[in-house]
Design a protein around this motif. Sequence first.
Motif, short mmCIF file in Angstrom:
data_model
loop_
_atom_site.label_atom_id
_atom_site.label_comp_id
_atom_site.label_asym_id
_atom_site.label_seq_id
_atom_site.Cartn_x
_atom_site.Cartn_y
_atom_site.Cartn_z
N ILE A 473 0.92 12.02 -22.11
CA ILE A 473 0.68 11.56 -23.49
C ILE A 473 1.97 11.05 -24.12
CG2 ILE A 473 -0.04 12.28 -25.79
CD1 ILE A 473 -2.31 11.99 -23.76
N LYS A 474 3.08 11.72 -23.83
CA LYS A 474 4.37 11.30 -24.40
C LYS A 474 4.75 9.92 -23.89
CE LYS A 474 9.19 12.79 -24.85
NZ LYS A 474 9.78 11.57 -24.36
N GLU A 475 4.53 9.65 -22.60
CA GLU A 475 4.86 8.35 -22.03
C GLU A 475 4.02 7.25 -22.67
OE1 GLU A 475 7.01 7.39 -18.85
OE2 GLU A 475 7.93 8.76 -20.30
N ILE A 479 5.24 4.07 -25.08
CA ILE A 479 4.98 2.67 -24.74
C ILE A 479 4.18 1.98 -25.83
CG2 ILE A 479 3.75 1.16 -23.12
CD1 ILE A 479 4.48 3.19 -20.91
N PHE A 480 3.09 2.62 -26.28
CA PHE A 480 2.23 1.99 -27.29
C PHE A 480 2.93 1.89 -28.66
CE2 PHE A 480 -1.82 3.34 -24.81
CZ PHE A 480 -1.64 2.24 -23.96
N THR A 481 3.80 2.84 -28.96
CA THR A 481 4.56 2.76 -30.22
C THR A 481 5.43 1.52 -30.23
OG1 THR A 481 4.58 5.15 -30.53
CG2 THR A 481 6.26 3.90 -31.69
N ASN A 482 6.08 1.23 -29.10
CA ASN A 482 6.92 0.03 -29.02
C ASN A 482 6.06 -1.24 -28.99
OD1 ASN A 482 10.00 0.62 -28.60
ND2 ASN A 482 8.89 2.24 -27.51
N PHE A 483 4.86 -1.14 -28.36
CA PHE A 483 3.94 -2.27 -28.41
C PHE A 483 3.55 -2.58 -29.87
CE2 PHE A 483 1.87 -2.32 -23.89
CZ PHE A 483 3.13 -2.52 -23.34
N ASP A 484 3.30 -1.50 -30.65
CA ASP A 484 2.95 -1.68 -32.06
C ASP A 484 4.05 -2.40 -32.83
OD1 ASP A 484 0.54 -0.43 -31.66
OD2 ASP A 484 1.19 1.51 -32.46
N GLY A 499 -7.72 5.02 -23.89
CA GLY A 499 -7.03 5.55 -22.72
C GLY A 499 -5.72 4.81 -22.52
N ASP A 500 -5.62 4.11 -21.35
CA ASP A 500 -4.41 3.34 -21.07
C ASP A 500 -4.57 1.88 -21.45
OD1 ASP A 500 -6.36 3.20 -18.98
OD2 ASP A 500 -4.89 2.15 -17.76
#
Length: 630
Positions: A473-475, A479-484, A499-500
């Motif tokens: 979940i941390k990974e 990744i998604f935080t930086n995508f945002d 999910g992913d």
Amino acid sequence: MNKLTSGTIIPGRNTVQWSYLLSSSTIILVLMVIVGFLNIRHLQDNYKQSFFQSSEAVAKGGIQTMEYGLAYGKTMANFYTAQPIINEIHEYISSSENVSIVGPDGTVYFTVFPKKSLQQTDYKAMLVQVDALPSSKSGAQTILRDGIHHEFIPVRGVDGTAKAFLEVTFEDDVLKSKTLGFTQTSILTVLIVTILGTVLFMVTVARVRTTNERGEVRRNVLMTIMIVNITVCQLLFSGINLWTFRSVLEANAVESTRYVGKIVKRNIDNVINKGVHYDELNEVQSWMTSVVSSSGDIKGAVIAVNDGKVNYSSAAGLSTDVGSDLASQIVLPLNVDSAKNQATLTMVVDRDNLRRKLWPTLLQSAYILLGSIAALVQLTFVSTFLLNRRAISNLKHDNELLEKIIEERTQEIRIERDKSEKLLLNVLPQKVADELKSQGFSEPEGFSNVSVFFSDVVNFTTLSTGLEPKFLIKELSDIFTNFDKIAERYHCQRIKTIGDAYLCVAGMPVPDPRHAQNLVNAALEMLDYLNIRNETTKIQWRIRVGIHTGSVVGGIVGTQKYLYDVFGDTVNTASRMESNSEPMRVNISNATWELVKDDFITTDRGEHAVKGKDAMHMYFVDGRLPATID
């Protein structure tokens, strides 16, 4: 928690008395600190001025010798007897740092300590300042630079212009240290008088009736006691300060007079040793007058020969009978001349000059005292008015307290509202959130021209097998935080993660004519981010990206837990573009390619079968064309 007071609070007898005691002690302390500070500054300025005058008088004889030499054709550059003269001046002026002969252009001709001399440019700059400063009778001027006092005394030629300057330097800290005893005494006096004033106030209040028959506090009586107490303490402090001040000034005047007397004695002894008799000293009076006039601490100098049978005096009417109006006299024996004449030199210190120095300090203390009493009287009226209106004052205090509580609660509500708005914007676009806040609902809306981004992690099931749930979940969160952040930078709106999988759009809910270009730029930057991240992480995350452009419907799903979502065949097609893509590649449809073909480098993949659809033309985006790179 803050609580409002109920009713009014009437200050009792002890409360009022303690408030007056505290006010009295504070005012005494503040007044004495102010007066003490001003007295110390005044003493230091007087001491420095007196010291500069005495150094000028000490240097006068040597300057006259150099001026005689210049009158007979010598130049300062080859006036080699100037070196012993400045050595002697430095020896007599014990507090001097250095003595030098400086030319008008800043050239240093002679100096006692070469390492303590400045550069020619520095002297030249200071001499420009010297021309603009007021000078003493002989033209001496002093400049403070980098904590060093530079006293410049002109050495004049026959035409009256300055051919050079005798420079004597003093450290400011050294001169201040001469008054350290007075400073320490003044500080100690402040503490002692403050304590005495406090005790006096307490004793007076204990002995004087400060309440009337009804038990009310007699504030006018307390204020009178306070004024008298402050006046007595201020007079006591000023008296001690003036007495100490006078002692320091008198000691300094005696010291300065003694220095000058030694110089006068030395020069007269030199003349007598050459065979001149005392009755032949025709020019000694004018010479002594010139020397002692440099120092305001010296009343004059008298030479008495053979017990006063022959006298030379620097001032008319001055004799060895000094009288009671002079603070002190310094008697120095002179050498016996060849005719066996005995002589003494008497240097007289001027008490009138001491009085003149004390007057500003005395007046300063008086003005501060009168000003403080006047302010105290005004304070009496104000305090009486406020105490008589104590109910109104307490009510005002309650209102202020209530306003403060309201402000605190308002601030708490504002903070919570900001948190709610921030949380709302995390799940809804700004436009939709604004509609919900303004009208309570948001109607679904169709958008005819938007671009949809879909990504999925390659081999996610294999990669996630064996990983701790927390780490996984941390990974994904990282990744998604930086995508945002990348999506927001390119004006794209993240819809959701499944999910992913990551779904975002561009061109809605606010239309954007460059929605396709923005979304492709965001996709390329997300791949760049993952490539850089994979260089330093143990797990190599790779994604496939698909983008399609078309029409969608956007709206809120649910009424309890709001979720903004997009619907339509365009979303499904974007998902098919992703499944037909390759790891770490961006696959776009023909509809998207038509919009971005002039901005990006693409590879034509031809037509590919798409599940649930006819074959579709697809393109890989390989990079940005140079014209599109910022």
